[in-house]
Structures are given as C-alpha cells and as structure tokens.
Design a protein around this motif. Sequence first.
Motif, PDB file in Angstrom:
ATOM      1  N   ASN A 246       1.086  -1.251   0.119  1.00  0.00           N
ATOM      2  CA  ASN A 246       0.004  -0.063   0.035  1.00  0.00           C
ATOM      3  C   ASN A 246       0.952   1.140   0.096  1.00  0.00           C
ATOM      4  OD1 ASN A 246      -1.910   2.165   0.413  1.00  0.00           O
ATOM      5  ND2 ASN A 246      -2.178   1.171   2.526  1.00  0.00           N
ATOM      6  N   GLU A 247       1.254   2.021  -1.036  1.00  0.00           N
ATOM      7  CA  GLU A 247       2.341   2.956  -1.426  1.00  0.00           C
ATOM      8  C   GLU A 247       1.846   4.260  -0.906  1.00  0.00           C
ATOM      9  OE1 GLU A 247       4.117   2.991  -5.379  1.00  0.00           O
ATOM     10  OE2 GLU A 247       4.210   0.894  -5.323  1.00  0.00           O
ATOM     11  N   LEU A 251       1.549   9.564   2.752  1.00  0.00           N
ATOM     12  CA  LEU A 251       1.895  10.743   2.068  1.00  0.00           C
ATOM     13  C   LEU A 251       1.490  11.896   2.672  1.00  0.00           C
ATOM     14  CD1 LEU A 251       0.559   9.884  -1.579  1.00  0.00           C
ATOM     15  CD2 LEU A 251       2.869  10.755  -0.537  1.00  0.00           C
ATOM     16  N   GLN A 252       0.641  12.058   3.933  1.00  0.00           N
ATOM     17  CA  GLN A 252       0.197  12.769   4.716  1.00  0.00           C
ATOM     18  C   GLN A 252       1.390  13.491   5.481  1.00  0.00           C
ATOM     19  OE1 GLN A 252      -0.763   9.892   5.099  1.00  0.00           O
ATOM     20  NE2 GLN A 252      -0.549   9.279   7.414  1.00  0.00           N
ATOM     21  N   LEU A 253       2.424  12.541   5.485  1.00  0.00           N
ATOM     22  CA  LEU A 253       3.481  13.179   6.364  1.00  0.00           C
ATOM     23  C   LEU A 253       4.608  13.905   5.516  1.00  0.00           C
ATOM     24  CD1 LEU A 253       4.489   9.781   8.299  1.00  0.00           C
ATOM     25  CD2 LEU A 253       3.145  11.974   9.002  1.00  0.00           C
ATOM     26  N   LEU A 254       4.344  14.260   4.226  1.00  0.00           N
ATOM     27  CA  LEU A 254       5.047  14.599   3.303  1.00  0.00           C
ATOM     28  C   LEU A 254       5.640  16.223   3.680  1.00  0.00           C
ATOM     29  CD1 LEU A 254       6.492  14.578   0.486  1.00  0.00           C
ATOM     30  CD2 LEU A 254       4.578  15.752  -0.498  1.00  0.00           C
ATOM     31  N   ALA A 255       4.590  16.932   4.240  1.00  0.00           N
ATOM     32  CA  ALA A 255       5.085  18.424   4.457  1.00  0.00           C
ATOM     33  C   ALA A 255       6.145  18.040   5.860  1.00  0.00           C
ATOM     34  CB  ALA A 255       4.049  19.288   4.779  1.00  0.00           C
ATOM     35  N   SER A 256       5.696  17.567   6.856  1.00  0.00           N
ATOM     36  CA  SER A 256       6.579  17.562   8.077  1.00  0.00           C
ATOM     37  C   SER A 256       7.791  16.775   7.903  1.00  0.00           C
ATOM     38  CB  SER A 256       5.468  16.863   9.279  1.00  0.00           C
ATOM     39  OG  SER A 256       5.257  15.664   8.919  1.00  0.00           O
ATOM     40  N   ARG A 287       6.664   4.136  -0.200  1.00  0.00           N
ATOM     41  CA  ARG A 287       7.511   4.431  -1.491  1.00  0.00           C
ATOM     42  C   ARG A 287       7.105   5.596  -2.165  1.00  0.00           C
ATOM     43  NH1 ARG A 287       9.282   0.579  -4.951  1.00  0.00           N
ATOM     44  NH2 ARG A 287       7.968  -0.917  -3.595  1.00  0.00           N
ATOM     45  N   ALA A 288       5.775   6.115  -2.174  1.00  0.00           N
ATOM     46  CA  ALA A 288       5.383   7.187  -2.679  1.00  0.00           C
ATOM     47  C   ALA A 288       5.947   8.507  -1.922  1.00  0.00           C
ATOM     48  CB  ALA A 288       3.842   7.149  -2.684  1.00  0.00           C
ATOM     49  N   LEU A 289       5.950   8.417  -0.587  1.00  0.00           N
ATOM     50  CA  LEU A 289       6.422   9.319   0.334  1.00  0.00           C
ATOM     51  C   LEU A 289       7.854   9.481  -0.078  1.00  0.00           C
ATOM     52  CD1 LEU A 289       6.525  11.312   2.707  1.00  0.00           C
ATOM     53  CD2 LEU A 289       6.757   9.433   4.148  1.00  0.00           C
ATOM     54  N   VAL A 302      15.920   5.254  -5.079  1.00  0.00           N
ATOM     55  CA  VAL A 302      15.864   3.940  -5.525  1.00  0.00           C
ATOM     56  C   VAL A 302      15.274   2.940  -4.488  1.00  0.00           C
ATOM     57  CG1 VAL A 302      17.878   1.919  -5.962  1.00  0.00           C
ATOM     58  CG2 VAL A 302      18.583   4.315  -6.274  1.00  0.00           C
ATOM     59  N   ALA A 303      14.386   2.428  -5.110  1.00  0.00           N
ATOM     60  CA  ALA A 303      13.393   1.705  -4.309  1.00  0.00           C
ATOM     61  C   ALA A 303      12.691   0.763  -5.357  1.00  0.00           C
ATOM     62  CB  ALA A 303      12.061   2.714  -3.814  1.00  0.00           C
ATOM     63  N   PRO A 304      13.286  -0.485  -5.811  1.00  0.00           N
ATOM     64  CA  PRO A 304      13.000  -1.433  -6.642  1.00  0.00           C
ATOM     65  C   PRO A 304      11.706  -1.609  -6.462  1.00  0.00           C
ATOM     66  CG  PRO A 304      15.059  -1.784  -5.850  1.00  0.00           C
ATOM     67  CD  PRO A 304      14.539  -0.545  -5.181  1.00  0.00           C
ATOM     68  N   ALA A 305      10.685  -1.861  -7.640  1.00  0.00           N
ATOM     69  CA  ALA A 305       9.127  -2.135  -7.409  1.00  0.00           C
ATOM     70  C   ALA A 305       9.015  -3.571  -7.663  1.00  0.00           C
ATOM     71  CB  ALA A 305       8.276  -1.167  -8.303  1.00  0.00           C
TER      72      ALA A 305
END
Length: 342
Positions: A246-247, A251-256, A287-289, A302-305
């Motif tokens: 679940n990638e 994402l809600q942690l991006l700003a902080s 991964r998305a973060l 670098v995060a191989p899928a």
Amino acid sequence: MKEPEESQADELAVENRWMRNFFYTVTTPKPARRYLLAVWAGFMVLSPIAFFMSHPIWAFACRPSLTDGEIIAYCHSEQYGNYEHAAYFLKLEPALVEGFQTAEIVFFGNSRLQFGLARPIAQAALDQYGTRVHSAAFSYNESEPFATALVSQFRPRPRAVVINVDPFFRDKLSPIARAVLADSPMNNAAYRIKRAMMYLQRRVCRSRPSDTWPCNGEAQVVIRKPNGSWSVDYIDAQGYEPFTENENRYLQLLASSGKKAERFLDLLGTNRHCVIFTSIPAPNSTRALARKLAERLNVRYVAPALTGLSTFDGSHLDLESANRWAEAFFAEAGPMLRNCTD
C-alpha cells in the motif's frame, strides 16, 4: 554522684557485656538458632544470584552465538532485551562507534532495513566496501530523532548515505531510545553490567558444550556485526506471508517529513547527489513518500518495485524476498555509491 570517668567506664562495661551476649547468642549451637543462621546465610548468598538471573542483564538466557567483534543487539528474553542503542550512544562498544564515525557509506533506518541488509546478497554487496560501510539502523521502529542524537554526538562525515524512509523523518523515539538518551546513572550502570555479562558469556561458553548450563540459553538473538548490520539466521524457518504494498498510506507526512529531512541532511553535510532515499517493501509502504521527498530535496531515489514478495512476520521481508530486494537495489544503487566513494 559518680565521677565522669566512672560513668564512662560503666557504659563501656555495659556495651561490652551486650556484645558478648550477642555473639554468645548467635554462636551457641542450638538447633533453632542454627536453622535461623542457615536461612540467613542462604538468603545472603542466593539473593544476588536471583537478582542477576532475573534482572534484564542476564546474557546466559540467550543463545550463545557470539564471535569476536559481534554483540548481542537484542535477545528475545526479558532477562536481557535490547542492548544496541546503548552500545552506540553510551560508547560501550568503541569499535562500533568508530566504524560509524569513519564510514564512507552509512545506512539509516529501522529493523526493516536491517533485515533487508542481513541476507547473503546484501552482505556480499556490503563486503565489497569493507570497513567503509556501516549500518546505523536500529530496532524498535527507530527513526530520525535517535539518528540525529548519534550524528550530533559522533559527527560522522559519510560521503554517501542511504535512508529507508519508512517513515524515518518523524518525531518519534522508542521507549528504549528515550531511556538511553535520558542518561540516567542507574540505567547506564545496568547497561554496563549487561555488557560485562555478554562478554562473560562469550568467554565461558567458548569452552563449554552449548547444551550444558549456563551455556544452554534458548532465547533467540539478533547479532550486530562490526559493520553495524545484523545476523538474523534464526528466523529463516518461520512462515511466509505474501503481501501487496500500500504505497500511499504515509503521504500525509510529506510536509512535516520534508522539514525534518532538510535539517537531518544539513547536519550530515553529505552532498545531496550522494544521498539515496529508499523504501524497503512492506505491506504499509512509504514508496510514494520516499519518491516525493527525494524530488523535493534533490536527492536520489532507489526503491525497486517488486511483486510476489512475502514477510516472515507481517512486517519484515523473508529470506527469498530480502535477497530479491537486495539484488535489485544494489544493481541500481551500487554504481552511485561507488562514484561517491571512489
């Protein structure tokens, strides 16, 4: 009225009489008295032994598997528990601290990164760098605040850095890290005793069969190697749990996370071109973060899928999956690391 000298003489005589009566009482061989003396002596002898065997410093509860240069990072026993945090921050293991300070490549993250690096393919990749590489990832889902404390104290200057954004950049200290950073004299003393017990186990159990007391401890251990990585062979026989990542959960942690990442990278001082953000595959992936943070901070990603992965406990990659991840990761990240360190 008695003279002062006579009063002192009388008091001394009374005191001497009391002492003679006391020693006569405790040394007279009466059955009840002998029984009480035996109970008292037994208590005085057995109490320290019981303390050491029940207190979380008793390394003999752990499976003896140490070689020179290795430490018991964690033992799955209430009689020992965690040691690796204190080994670094309290400078109990100077060789590990020196390896961290002088490494040209440093990995930061938590136990998911350590399990990923513990497998044969990752170890072979790390061995190519010798003493120039060090893993500063820690158990208990440790994140940036403890890493910042280590960097602030020991001032490493790595030429390349790999960070598992898992999520790493958040205000969270594990209870273990919080206790170590508190710098309590009692807590520090307990860790020093734990260290002494660990090395005593190594010395004693070198010459004793592993099935004889006190070297027959059965609690599973995580060994920390001189390069900071783990040895975790004991989990290979456990079950396998397939998962799909679940990638987008974090994402809600991006700003902080972006602000914390900026401060941490500035503290390290490593060229951003030689910083790699990765995301170890897990059911709740970052991964998305990691990708968006890498773009924002102008660092490598670098995060191989991979698909068809599984864990042994619902969180950490099993042997086959960890090997697949390491092969894919170092195939891409290896040239970057070499360019930054050659």
